[in-house]
Write a protein that holds these residues in place. Structure first.
Motif, PDB file in Angstrom:
ATOM      1  N   LEU A 126      37.050  52.566  44.562  1.00  0.00           N
ATOM      2  CA  LEU A 126      37.747  53.535  45.403  1.00  0.00           C
ATOM      3  C   LEU A 126      36.790  54.396  46.220  1.00  0.00           C
ATOM      4  N   PHE A 127      35.502  54.306  45.908  1.00  0.00           N
ATOM      5  CA  PHE A 127      34.498  55.144  46.563  1.00  0.00           C
ATOM      6  C   PHE A 127      33.403  54.270  47.136  1.00  0.00           C
ATOM      7  N   THR A 128      32.630  54.853  48.035  1.00  0.00           N
ATOM      8  CA  THR A 128      31.435  54.147  48.486  1.00  0.00           C
ATOM      9  C   THR A 128      30.413  54.199  47.369  1.00  0.00           C
ATOM     10  N   GLU A 129      29.483  53.278  47.375  1.00  0.00           N
ATOM     11  CA  GLU A 129      28.458  53.194  46.322  1.00  0.00           C
ATOM     12  C   GLU A 129      27.731  54.517  46.142  1.00  0.00           C
ATOM     13  N   GLU A 130      27.441  55.212  47.243  1.00  0.00           N
ATOM     14  CA  GLU A 130      26.678  56.451  47.167  1.00  0.00           C
ATOM     15  C   GLU A 130      27.453  57.587  46.504  1.00  0.00           C
ATOM     16  N   SER A 131      28.781  57.578  46.636  1.00  0.00           N
ATOM     17  CA  SER A 131      29.557  58.698  46.111  1.00  0.00           C
ATOM     18  C   SER A 131      30.139  58.438  44.733  1.00  0.00           C
ATOM     19  N   CYS A 132      29.847  57.287  44.187  1.00  0.00           N
ATOM     20  CA  CYS A 132      30.407  56.930  42.881  1.00  0.00           C
ATOM     21  C   CYS A 132      29.311  56.938  41.829  1.00  0.00           C
ATOM     22  N   SER A 133      29.668  57.432  40.654  1.00  0.00           N
ATOM     23  CA  SER A 133      28.682  57.485  39.574  1.00  0.00           C
ATOM     24  C   SER A 133      28.523  56.134  38.874  1.00  0.00           C
ATOM     25  N   PHE A 134      29.360  55.155  39.210  1.00  0.00           N
ATOM     26  CA  PHE A 134      29.281  53.836  38.597  1.00  0.00           C
ATOM     27  C   PHE A 134      28.661  52.850  39.577  1.00  0.00           C
ATOM     28  N   SER A 135      27.531  52.290  39.228  1.00  0.00           N
ATOM     29  CA  SER A 135      26.899  51.266  40.055  1.00  0.00           C
ATOM     30  C   SER A 135      27.648  49.951  39.847  1.00  0.00           C
ATOM     31  N   GLN A 136      28.145  49.382  40.935  1.00  0.00           N
ATOM     32  CA  GLN A 136      28.868  48.112  40.850  1.00  0.00           C
ATOM     33  C   GLN A 136      27.955  47.013  40.288  1.00  0.00           C
ATOM     34  N   GLU A 137      26.706  47.003  40.715  1.00  0.00           N
ATOM     35  CA  GLU A 137      25.768  45.987  40.214  1.00  0.00           C
ATOM     36  C   GLU A 137      25.527  46.144  38.721  1.00  0.00           C
ATOM     37  N   ASP A 138      25.377  47.373  38.257  1.00  0.00           N
ATOM     38  CA  ASP A 138      25.169  47.606  36.820  1.00  0.00           C
ATOM     39  C   ASP A 138      26.397  47.189  36.013  1.00  0.00           C
ATOM     40  N   LEU A 139      27.572  47.494  36.531  1.00  0.00           N
ATOM     41  CA  LEU A 139      28.799  47.106  35.834  1.00  0.00           C
ATOM     42  C   LEU A 139      28.921  45.586  35.762  1.00  0.00           C
ATOM     43  N   GLN A 140      28.598  44.914  36.848  1.00  0.00           N
ATOM     44  CA  GLN A 140      28.652  43.457  36.847  1.00  0.00           C
ATOM     45  C   GLN A 140      27.629  42.869  35.877  1.00  0.00           C
ATOM     46  N   ALA A 141      26.463  43.473  35.798  1.00  0.00           N
ATOM     47  CA  ALA A 141      25.453  43.024  34.831  1.00  0.00           C
ATOM     48  C   ALA A 141      25.947  43.231  33.406  1.00  0.00           C
ATOM     49  N   ASN A 142      26.601  44.364  33.153  1.00  0.00           N
ATOM     50  CA  ASN A 142      27.145  44.623  31.816  1.00  0.00           C
ATOM     51  C   ASN A 142      28.268  43.652  31.474  1.00  0.00           C
ATOM     52  N   LEU A 143      29.066  43.268  32.460  1.00  0.00           N
ATOM     53  CA  LEU A 143      30.115  42.282  32.219  1.00  0.00           C
ATOM     54  C   LEU A 143      29.509  40.915  31.907  1.00  0.00           C
ATOM     55  N   ALA A 144      28.390  40.582  32.532  1.00  0.00           N
ATOM     56  CA  ALA A 144      27.701  39.322  32.224  1.00  0.00           C
ATOM     57  C   ALA A 144      27.193  39.343  30.785  1.00  0.00           C
ATOM     58  N   VAL A 145      26.648  40.474  30.352  1.00  0.00           N
ATOM     59  CA  VAL A 145      26.204  40.616  28.958  1.00  0.00           C
ATOM     60  C   VAL A 145      27.397  40.483  28.021  1.00  0.00           C
ATOM     61  N   TRP A 146      28.513  41.121  28.379  1.00  0.00           N
ATOM     62  CA  TRP A 146      29.737  41.029  27.577  1.00  0.00           C
ATOM     63  C   TRP A 146      30.126  39.563  27.408  1.00  0.00           C
ATOM     64  N   LEU A 147      30.097  38.802  28.502  1.00  0.00           N
ATOM     65  CA  LEU A 147      30.456  37.378  28.437  1.00  0.00           C
ATOM     66  C   LEU A 147      29.528  36.608  27.503  1.00  0.00           C
ATOM     67  N   ASP A 148      28.242  36.871  27.604  1.00  0.00           N
ATOM     68  CA  ASP A 148      27.274  36.187  26.740  1.00  0.00           C
ATOM     69  C   ASP A 148      27.549  36.491  25.268  1.00  0.00           C
ATOM     70  N   LYS A 149      27.787  37.754  24.953  1.00  0.00           N
ATOM     71  CA  LYS A 149      28.047  38.147  23.558  1.00  0.00           C
ATOM     72  C   LYS A 149      29.386  37.583  23.076  1.00  0.00           C
ATOM     73  N   ALA A 150      30.386  37.588  23.944  1.00  0.00           N
ATOM     74  CA  ALA A 150      31.688  37.013  23.568  1.00  0.00           C
ATOM     75  C   ALA A 150      31.544  35.529  23.291  1.00  0.00           C
ATOM     76  N   SER A 151      30.786  34.825  24.115  1.00  0.00           N
ATOM     77  CA  SER A 151      30.560  33.386  23.905  1.00  0.00           C
ATOM     78  C   SER A 151      29.871  33.136  22.565  1.00  0.00           C
ATOM     79  N   GLN A 152      28.862  33.937  22.265  1.00  0.00           N
ATOM     80  CA  GLN A 152      28.136  33.794  21.003  1.00  0.00           C
ATOM     81  C   GLN A 152      29.053  34.065  19.813  1.00  0.00           C
ATOM     82  N   THR A 153      29.846  35.107  19.924  1.00  0.00           N
ATOM     83  CA  THR A 153      30.755  35.468  18.821  1.00  0.00           C
ATOM     84  C   THR A 153      31.781  34.358  18.591  1.00  0.00           C
ATOM     85  N   LEU A 154      32.345  33.819  19.660  1.00  0.00           N
ATOM     86  CA  LEU A 154      33.326  32.746  19.515  1.00  0.00           C
ATOM     87  C   LEU A 154      32.682  31.479  18.961  1.00  0.00           C
ATOM     88  N   ALA A 155      31.437  31.204  19.331  1.00  0.00           N
ATOM     89  CA  ALA A 155      30.735  30.025  18.822  1.00  0.00           C
ATOM     90  C   ALA A 155      30.498  30.136  17.323  1.00  0.00           C
TER      91      ALA A 155
END
Length: 93
Positions: free
Chosen positions: A61-90
């Motif tokens: 809802l905001f431009t990158e500069e005005s938001c406290s959440f970095s879109q790139e950091d969130l996407q990186a955290n979601l990638a980590v989430w996927l890796d951990k979820a895959s490991q847990t399911l395995a």
């Protein structure tokens, strides 16, 4: 849909988001639709995923500069989430 198929759909949607081939709204819908994966994981996975998706949606809802959440950091955290979820399911299967 099997866990592998669902996780692959989630990975593909994350890649699409990173390359701006999908919207944040559609990305979040795809992730939230993977109920079979979420139900097979411990509850904390759903909580963490929802927290990250909520931040991603709020940040859109905001431009990158005005938001406290970095879109790139969130996407990186979601990638980590996927890796951990895959490991847990395995381990569980």
């Amino acid at each position: 849909m099997s866990y592998d198929q669902a996780l692959n759909a989630m990975r593909t949607s994350l890649d699409d988001l990173r390359h701006k081939r999908t919207s944040i709204e559609r990305f979040c819908q795809t992730w939230r639709a993977q109920a079979n994966v979420l139900s097979a994981l411990p509850a904390r996975y759903g909580q963490v995923m929802e927290d990250l998706l909520g931040r991603l949606e709020a940040g859109s809802l905001f431009t990158e500069e005005s938001c406290s959440f970095s879109q790139e950091d969130l996407q990186a955290n979601l990638a980590v989430w996927l890796d951990k979820a895959s490991q847990t399911l395995a381990v569980q299967s």
